[in-house]
Write an enzyme that holds these catalytic residues in place. Structure first.
Site, short mmCIF file in Angstrom:
data_model
loop_
_atom_site.label_atom_id
_atom_site.label_comp_id
_atom_site.label_asym_id
_atom_site.label_seq_id
_atom_site.Cartn_x
_atom_site.Cartn_y
_atom_site.Cartn_z
N GLU A 80 93.99 26.30 4.26
CA GLU A 80 94.10 27.25 5.55
C GLU A 80 92.92 27.48 6.28
OE1 GLU A 80 94.77 27.83 2.07
OE2 GLU A 80 96.09 29.45 1.86
N CYS A 96 91.33 33.61 2.44
CA CYS A 96 92.06 32.97 3.34
C CYS A 96 92.86 34.11 4.11
CB CYS A 96 93.15 32.00 2.81
SG CYS A 96 92.16 30.57 2.30
N CYS A 139 95.14 33.35 -0.74
CA CYS A 139 94.18 34.06 -1.41
C CYS A 139 93.60 35.35 -0.54
CB CYS A 139 92.88 33.24 -2.06
SG CYS A 139 91.76 32.63 -0.93
N HIS A 162 89.51 25.79 1.61
CA HIS A 162 90.88 25.74 1.35
C HIS A 162 91.76 25.40 2.63
CE1 HIS A 162 90.74 29.29 -2.03
NE2 HIS A 162 89.67 28.30 -2.16
#
Length: 200
Positions: A100, A131, A128, A98
């Protein structure tokens, strides 16, 4: 806008960031804000907006490689960018890639340290659970996000990981920065993908 550990869900975005295809937007449910928390100064708000624009540029780069447009930047207090990232789950065959996490990895390599205290992460979509865990382990000072995600958001939309008092590190969360353009980018991406799927 006040910070409480801040989870302000003023502008919702109804989209899963993985495989869900949707172009509908809903207003997020406003989380209660601690009125005793200090207000964000104009200078801080301007700084946050400028940093979120950098994250949006990363999100736009994701579109070019066929990824869901979520972007992130990790900066110090002077605005020096120490790590950037956009979603790479498809092209890297990596469910953890992701935006991040990609930015965290870049900053950790840059600083030769897995701890990133004092840094702030800006991401275009509410993080999420995965993360959030990574950011708490990194000991970030602040996490700022744009659009809320009522399907996987872990800053108050679905779960509120940062509100768990038992966690050994507490990070400030600030949502709703450039929420409309962040959400618009995602909505336009999913609309285009839906049209493409219909045509094929």
């Amino acid at each position: 806008m006040a910070e409480r550990d801040l989870r302000d869900t003023t502008a919702g975005f109804n989209a899963g960031v993985t495989n869900t295809v949707t172009d509908s937007a809903t207003a997020g449910t406003a989380a209660p804000i601690d009125t005793a928390a200090p207000a964000i100064s104009t200078a801080q708000a301007d700084f946050d907006t400028a940093m979120m624009r950098l994250a949006l540029a990363q999100a736009e780069a994701a579109i070019a490689v066929g990824e869901v447009p979520v972007g992130a930047v990790l900066v110090d207090g002077q605005g020096q960018v120490l790590g950037t990232g956009y979603n790479r789950t498809i092209i890297d065959h990596d469910p953890t890639a992701h935006a991040e996490v990609v930015a965290l990895r870049a900053a950790a390599r840059h600083l030769s340290n897995y701890r990133l205290p004092g840094l702030s992460l800006y991401v275009t979509l509410e993080p999420c659970v995965m993360c959030m865990g990574a950011m708490l382990h990194a000991r970030l000072a602040r996490v700022c996000y744009g659009a809320t995600d009522p399907k996987t958001g872990a800053c108050g939309s679905v779960l509120d990981v940062g509100a768990v008092a038992q966690l050994n590190h507490q990070t400030l969360f600030h949502g709703g920065i450039l929420a409309e353009p962040c959400g618009d980018l995602l909505r336009s991406f999913f609309r285009a993908r839906r049209r493409k799927e219909i045509q094929t």
